[in-house]
Design an enzyme around this catalytic site. Structure first.
Site, PDB file in Angstrom:
ATOM      1  N   LEU A  18       0.840  -1.201   0.000  1.00 29.13           N
ATOM      2  CA  LEU A  18       0.000   0.000   0.000  1.00 29.13           C
ATOM      3  C   LEU A  18       0.878   1.255   0.000  1.00 29.13           C
ATOM      4  CD1 LEU A  18      -3.089   0.611   0.142  1.00 29.13           C
ATOM      5  CD2 LEU A  18      -2.762   1.000   2.571  1.00 29.13           C
ATOM      6  N   HIS A  19       1.587   1.491  -1.125  1.00 29.96           N
ATOM      7  CA  HIS A  19       2.380   2.711  -1.237  1.00 29.96           C
ATOM      8  C   HIS A  19       1.453   3.854  -1.651  1.00 29.96           C
ATOM      9  CE1 HIS A  19       2.573   2.376  -5.683  1.00 29.96           C
ATOM     10  NE2 HIS A  19       2.599   1.076  -5.432  1.00 29.96           N
ATOM     11  N   MET A  20       1.990   5.004  -1.964  1.00 33.04           N
ATOM     12  CA  MET A  20       1.157   6.198  -2.144  1.00 33.04           C
ATOM     13  C   MET A  20       0.081   6.070  -3.219  1.00 33.04           C
ATOM     14  SD  MET A  20       1.463   8.281   0.139  1.00 33.04           S
ATOM     15  CE  MET A  20       1.494  10.026   0.307  1.00 33.04           C
ATOM     16  N   ALA A  23      -2.716   3.791  -2.026  1.00 33.76           N
ATOM     17  CA  ALA A  23      -3.347   4.450  -0.875  1.00 33.76           C
ATOM     18  C   ALA A  23      -4.267   5.565  -1.361  1.00 33.76           C
ATOM     19  CB  ALA A  23      -2.290   4.986   0.075  1.00 33.76           C
ATOM     20  N   GLU A  92      -2.230  -3.187  -9.969  1.00 32.08           N
ATOM     21  CA  GLU A  92      -0.782  -3.425  -9.895  1.00 32.08           C
ATOM     22  C   GLU A  92      -0.475  -4.919 -10.008  1.00 32.08           C
ATOM     23  OE1 GLU A  92       1.154  -1.449  -6.692  1.00 32.08           O
ATOM     24  OE2 GLU A  92       0.864   0.440  -7.709  1.00 32.08           O
TER      25      GLU A  92
END
Length: 96
Positions: A18-20, A23, A92
């Site tokens: 859960l990177h930017m 998120a 992703e």
């Protein structure tokens, strides 16, 4: 009338966690609903509509998150967020 409360548990499965960007997608979906949305990683509970708070979860691949929604559209909110995390994987790649 009593507020509707829905909870679901999801697992982060995309490689980068859960990177930017994911998120932000999560926050965008959460903000489509009127319900109050809380996300917990077992230790920390944050506002699912706040990008700053969501990034504090530091959820990596394999992290389980509990999503709780309270409000008239709670069920729709948890369903949409579960779909984003578990079925769309934020668009992703998954680990090979």
């Amino acid at each position: 009338m009593q507020k509707q409360v829905c909870e679901t548990e999801v697992e982060i499965k995309n490689t980068e966690g859960l990177h930017m960007r994911p998120a932000m997608q999560f926050v965008d979906v959460a903000n489509r609903f009127d319900s109050k949305i809380t996300v917990t990683n077992g230790k920390t509970a944050v506002d699912g509509k706040s990008i700053m708070q969501m990034s504090m979860l530091a959820a990596t691949c394999g992290t389980k998150l509990k999503i709780r929604a309270e409000g008239d559209d709670a069920e729709a909110a948890t369903n949409a967020l579960q779909e984003l995390v578990e079925n769309e994987h934020f668009g992703e790649p998954l680990p090979q």
